[in-house]
Motif scaffolding. Sequence first.
Motif, PDB file in Angstrom:
ATOM      1  N   GLU A  50       0.851  -1.192   0.000  1.00  0.00           N
ATOM      2  CA  GLU A  50       0.000   0.000   0.000  1.00  0.00           C
ATOM      3  C   GLU A  50       0.883   1.237   0.000  1.00  0.00           C
ATOM      4  OE1 GLU A  50      -2.409   2.046   3.491  1.00  0.00           O
ATOM      5  OE2 GLU A  50      -3.469   0.247   2.800  1.00  0.00           O
ATOM      6  N   ALA A  51       0.566   2.184  -0.884  1.00  0.00           N
ATOM      7  CA  ALA A  51       1.322   3.434  -0.944  1.00  0.00           C
ATOM      8  C   ALA A  51       1.061   4.262   0.308  1.00  0.00           C
ATOM      9  CB  ALA A  51       0.929   4.215  -2.190  1.00  0.00           C
ATOM     10  N   PRO A  52       2.034   5.083   0.732  1.00  0.00           N
ATOM     11  CA  PRO A  52       1.863   5.881   1.958  1.00  0.00           C
ATOM     12  C   PRO A  52       0.663   6.807   1.880  1.00  0.00           C
ATOM     13  CG  PRO A  52       4.143   5.937   1.190  1.00  0.00           C
ATOM     14  CD  PRO A  52       3.347   5.295   0.107  1.00  0.00           C
ATOM     15  N   ARG A  53      -0.134   6.825   2.910  1.00  0.00           N
ATOM     16  CA  ARG A  53      -1.338   7.669   2.934  1.00  0.00           C
ATOM     17  C   ARG A  53      -0.951   9.146   2.983  1.00  0.00           C
ATOM     18  NH1 ARG A  53      -5.996   4.912   3.492  1.00  0.00           N
ATOM     19  NH2 ARG A  53      -5.788   2.673   3.945  1.00  0.00           N
ATOM     20  N   GLY A  54      -1.772   9.969   2.319  1.00  0.00           N
ATOM     21  CA  GLY A  54      -1.517  11.398   2.273  1.00  0.00           C
ATOM     22  C   GLY A  54      -0.413  11.785   1.310  1.00  0.00           C
ATOM     23  N   LYS A  55       0.006  10.849   0.450  1.00  0.00           N
ATOM     24  CA  LYS A  55       1.115  11.091  -0.466  1.00  0.00           C
ATOM     25  C   LYS A  55       0.694  10.790  -1.906  1.00  0.00           C
ATOM     26  CE  LYS A  55       3.985  11.706   3.047  1.00  0.00           C
ATOM     27  NZ  LYS A  55       4.674  12.993   3.327  1.00  0.00           N
ATOM     28  N   ILE A  56       1.504  11.237  -2.832  1.00  0.00           N
ATOM     29  CA  ILE A  56       1.409  10.799  -4.217  1.00  0.00           C
ATOM     30  C   ILE A  56       2.819  10.438  -4.655  1.00  0.00           C
ATOM     31  CG2 ILE A  56       1.554  13.184  -5.107  1.00  0.00           C
ATOM     32  CD1 ILE A  56      -0.189  12.186  -7.495  1.00  0.00           C
ATOM     33  N   CYS A  57       2.958   9.270  -5.259  1.00  0.00           N
ATOM     34  CA  CYS A  57       4.274   8.746  -5.600  1.00  0.00           C
ATOM     35  C   CYS A  57       4.419   8.608  -7.110  1.00  0.00           C
ATOM     36  CB  CYS A  57       4.505   7.390  -4.943  1.00  0.00           C
ATOM     37  SG  CYS A  57       6.097   6.645  -5.388  1.00  0.00           S
ATOM     38  N   PHE A  58       5.559   9.069  -7.618  1.00  0.00           N
ATOM     39  CA  PHE A  58       5.936   8.888  -9.018  1.00  0.00           C
ATOM     40  C   PHE A  58       7.183   8.021  -9.063  1.00  0.00           C
ATOM     41  CE2 PHE A  58       3.730  12.918  -8.757  1.00  0.00           C
ATOM     42  CZ  PHE A  58       2.864  12.883  -9.847  1.00  0.00           C
ATOM     43  N   ALA A  59       7.175   7.018  -9.923  1.00  0.00           N
ATOM     44  CA  ALA A  59       8.344   6.165 -10.085  1.00  0.00           C
ATOM     45  C   ALA A  59       8.806   6.244 -11.534  1.00  0.00           C
ATOM     46  CB  ALA A  59       8.025   4.726  -9.710  1.00  0.00           C
ATOM     47  N   LEU A  60      10.099   6.437 -11.716  1.00  0.00           N
ATOM     48  CA  LEU A  60      10.687   6.548 -13.046  1.00  0.00           C
ATOM     49  C   LEU A  60      11.668   5.393 -13.238  1.00  0.00           C
ATOM     50  CD1 LEU A  60      10.312   9.590 -11.725  1.00  0.00           C
ATOM     51  CD2 LEU A  60      11.259  10.287 -13.917  1.00  0.00           C
ATOM     52  N   PRO A  61      11.373   4.467 -14.147  1.00  0.00           N
ATOM     53  CA  PRO A  61      12.302   3.360 -14.388  1.00  0.00           C
ATOM     54  C   PRO A  61      13.577   3.869 -15.054  1.00  0.00           C
ATOM     55  CG  PRO A  61      10.135   2.962 -15.389  1.00  0.00           C
ATOM     56  CD  PRO A  61      10.176   4.378 -14.991  1.00  0.00           C
ATOM     57  N   LEU A  62      14.712   3.553 -14.484  1.00  0.00           N
ATOM     58  CA  LEU A  62      15.996   3.920 -15.077  1.00  0.00           C
ATOM     59  C   LEU A  62      16.525   2.809 -15.964  1.00  0.00           C
ATOM     60  CD1 LEU A  62      17.623   5.516 -11.899  1.00  0.00           C
ATOM     61  CD2 LEU A  62      16.362   6.672 -13.731  1.00  0.00           C
ATOM     62  N   ASN A  63      16.139   1.566 -15.646  1.00  0.00           N
ATOM     63  CA  ASN A  63      16.529   0.418 -16.462  1.00  0.00           C
ATOM     64  C   ASN A  63      15.475  -0.669 -16.291  1.00  0.00           C
ATOM     65  OD1 ASN A  63      18.130  -1.296 -18.094  1.00  0.00           O
ATOM     66  ND2 ASN A  63      19.060  -2.221 -16.291  1.00  0.00           N
ATOM     67  N   VAL A  64      14.910  -1.115 -17.413  1.00  0.00           N
ATOM     68  CA  VAL A  64      13.900  -2.180 -17.386  1.00  0.00           C
ATOM     69  C   VAL A  64      14.389  -3.297 -18.309  1.00  0.00           C
ATOM     70  CG1 VAL A  64      11.445  -2.746 -17.604  1.00  0.00           C
ATOM     71  CG2 VAL A  64      12.139  -0.391 -17.133  1.00  0.00           C
ATOM     72  N   PRO A  65      15.196  -4.232 -17.784  1.00  0.00           N
ATOM     73  CA  PRO A  65      15.836  -5.224 -18.645  1.00  0.00           C
ATOM     74  C   PRO A  65      14.988  -6.455 -18.962  1.00  0.00           C
ATOM     75  CG  PRO A  65      16.653  -5.431 -16.416  1.00  0.00           C
ATOM     76  CD  PRO A  65      15.693  -4.282 -16.404  1.00  0.00           C
ATOM     77  N   GLY A  66      13.696  -6.430 -18.630  1.00  0.00           N
ATOM     78  CA  GLY A  66      12.841  -7.579 -18.903  1.00  0.00           C
ATOM     79  C   GLY A  66      11.381  -7.227 -18.695  1.00  0.00           C
ATOM     80  N   ALA A  67      10.513  -8.255 -18.717  1.00  0.00           N
ATOM     81  CA  ALA A  67       9.081  -8.044 -18.575  1.00  0.00           C
ATOM     82  C   ALA A  67       8.751  -7.457 -17.210  1.00  0.00           C
ATOM     83  CB  ALA A  67       8.339  -9.368 -18.758  1.00  0.00           C
ATOM     84  N   ALA A  68       8.005  -6.363 -17.209  1.00  0.00           N
ATOM     85  CA  ALA A  68       7.614  -5.698 -15.966  1.00  0.00           C
ATOM     86  C   ALA A  68       6.156  -5.293 -16.054  1.00  0.00           C
ATOM     87  CB  ALA A  68       8.485  -4.471 -15.715  1.00  0.00           C
ATOM     88  N   ARG A  69       5.446  -5.358 -14.928  1.00  0.00           N
ATOM     89  CA  ARG A  69       4.028  -4.971 -14.878  1.00  0.00           C
ATOM     90  C   ARG A  69       3.771  -4.191 -13.594  1.00  0.00           C
ATOM     91  NH1 ARG A  69       0.424  -7.949 -18.919  1.00  0.00           N
ATOM     92  NH2 ARG A  69       1.983  -9.159 -20.058  1.00  0.00           N
ATOM     93  N   VAL A  70       3.005  -3.124 -13.734  1.00  0.00           N
ATOM     94  CA  VAL A  70       2.533  -2.356 -12.588  1.00  0.00           C
ATOM     95  C   VAL A  70       1.019  -2.268 -12.686  1.00  0.00           C
ATOM     96  CG1 VAL A  70       2.499  -0.098 -11.473  1.00  0.00           C
ATOM     97  CG2 VAL A  70       4.640  -0.990 -12.368  1.00  0.00           C
ATOM     98  N   GLN A  71       0.331  -2.698 -11.633  1.00  0.00           N
ATOM     99  CA  GLN A  71      -1.133  -2.671 -11.628  1.00  0.00           C
ATOM    100  C   GLN A  71      -1.706  -3.346 -12.870  1.00  0.00           C
ATOM    101  OE1 GLN A  71      -1.017  -2.052  -8.602  1.00  0.00           O
ATOM    102  NE2 GLN A  71      -2.461  -0.386  -8.313  1.00  0.00           N
ATOM    103  N   GLY A  72      -1.039  -4.392 -13.331  1.00  0.00           N
ATOM    104  CA  GLY A  72      -1.529  -5.141 -14.474  1.00  0.00           C
ATOM    105  C   GLY A  72      -1.182  -4.551 -15.825  1.00  0.00           C
ATOM    106  N   ARG A  73      -0.478  -3.409 -15.839  1.00  0.00           N
ATOM    107  CA  ARG A  73      -0.099  -2.767 -17.101  1.00  0.00           C
ATOM    108  C   ARG A  73       1.359  -3.077 -17.436  1.00  0.00           C
ATOM    109  NH1 ARG A  73      -4.519  -1.069 -14.013  1.00  0.00           N
ATOM    110  NH2 ARG A  73      -5.843   0.374 -15.209  1.00  0.00           N
ATOM    111  N   GLU A  74       1.612  -3.330 -18.718  1.00  0.00           N
ATOM    112  CA  GLU A  74       2.993  -3.500 -19.155  1.00  0.00           C
ATOM    113  C   GLU A  74       3.721  -2.173 -19.053  1.00  0.00           C
ATOM    114  OE1 GLU A  74       3.810  -5.748 -22.741  1.00  0.00           O
ATOM    115  OE2 GLU A  74       1.728  -6.440 -22.781  1.00  0.00           O
ATOM    116  N   VAL A  75       4.969  -2.225 -18.629  1.00  0.00           N
ATOM    117  CA  VAL A  75       5.742  -0.995 -18.482  1.00  0.00           C
ATOM    118  C   VAL A  75       7.109  -1.155 -19.140  1.00  0.00           C
ATOM    119  CG1 VAL A  75       4.578  -0.337 -16.358  1.00  0.00           C
ATOM    120  CG2 VAL A  75       6.663  -1.684 -16.222  1.00  0.00           C
ATOM    121  N   ASP A  76       7.678  -0.010 -19.510  1.00  0.00           N
ATOM    122  CA  ASP A  76       9.030   0.025 -20.049  1.00  0.00           C
ATOM    123  C   ASP A  76       9.698   1.309 -19.558  1.00  0.00           C
ATOM    124  OD1 ASP A  76       8.002   2.111 -21.626  1.00  0.00           O
ATOM    125  OD2 ASP A  76       7.597   0.780 -23.318  1.00  0.00           O
ATOM    126  N   ASP A  77      10.851   1.632 -20.135  1.00  0.00           N
ATOM    127  CA  ASP A  77      11.581   2.812 -19.663  1.00  0.00           C
ATOM    128  C   ASP A  77      11.125   4.101 -20.344  1.00  0.00           C
ATOM    129  OD1 ASP A  77      12.585   2.342 -22.163  1.00  0.00           O
ATOM    130  OD2 ASP A  77      14.683   2.158 -21.548  1.00  0.00           O
TER     131      ASP A  77
END
Length: 321
Positions: A61-88
């Motif tokens: 669970e993400a911290p309450r009262g916050k908003i978080c942004f994540a930036l992939p610096l290196n994605v060397p294989g299959a990755a999924r966030v919340q069921g969505r495919e992601v890349d760099d």
Amino acid sequence: MLVKIDRFQDIHLHASSVKEWKQIYNQITPGTLQSSLVQAVAGHLHIFREQINQRVVQHGEAPRGKICFALPLNVPGAARVQGREVDDKCIFVLRGGQEFMFHMPMSMDILAVTFDVEDFEQALTDSGRSDTLRALLKQPVVKVSPHRLAESKARLLRLFYGSLVSPAADASGGHSEACIEGAMLETMLNLIADPECDKNQNHGSSPCSFIVEKIHRLLLQDSGSPPSVQEFCDRLRVSRTTVQKSFQSVTQSTPVNYIRCIRLNGVRRELMSTSGSELSVGDAAAKWGFFHLSHFAADYRDLFDELPSQTARKNELLVTA
């Protein structure tokens, strides 16, 4: 400014060291884990960079009262966030209190920036682009301009490592907490407001991800007597072939191996959170449905590169902390 730099050989110690996040990391690929976690806290801002050599699934669970942004610096294989495919070429967005599941490939490198949601909303309102951008930020994965993203990553990293070199607030220079927080906030707003970023994008969760995540959650509910793969198929009313393909697509693993790994990670957390006098290895294994201790010990060693009897217990971790 609070700065912390850690290296780990255990994914559970890594997960518990990320400030304010309620989460569990599970190691999926076998071998000794090597990870690094660099964090800085400035006012309401929390920024961290994590690098992990093994494939890991994060759930929490993400911290309450916050908003978080994540930036992939290196994605060397299959990755999924919340069921969505992601890349760099994308960013991830999580709102405070939101449950998340993130399947990370081996050797992934990611930079995460967390703002106080009230500060972010005020900056969004002041920007004059609030309505359009608020709608965009309802998406957990946002495709952005590759050129703008590269610029944003470079600027955030300069600010981040500049704060590590000069962690003390300096009212006369650019390393004050307020300056760093304001510059990072401006960078993220400019990234998502870029004209090349499609403000109407909508990326739905894939059926494969739904199947994997549903089985993951069902497994946690029945950890002591885990259902077989066929029983999961019957519950979800899908074929075994569909389940096999879903796990291969999302986790790069078979359902049997993935389920075993989640259970082995569960045992490891039990061992690390208790002393030997509180809970025996056999009882910890039984809590996660392992009753043949020789087979269990072999599987545990294959995944974590150590026997369960070699795993540091709570009293030992306190001594070394």
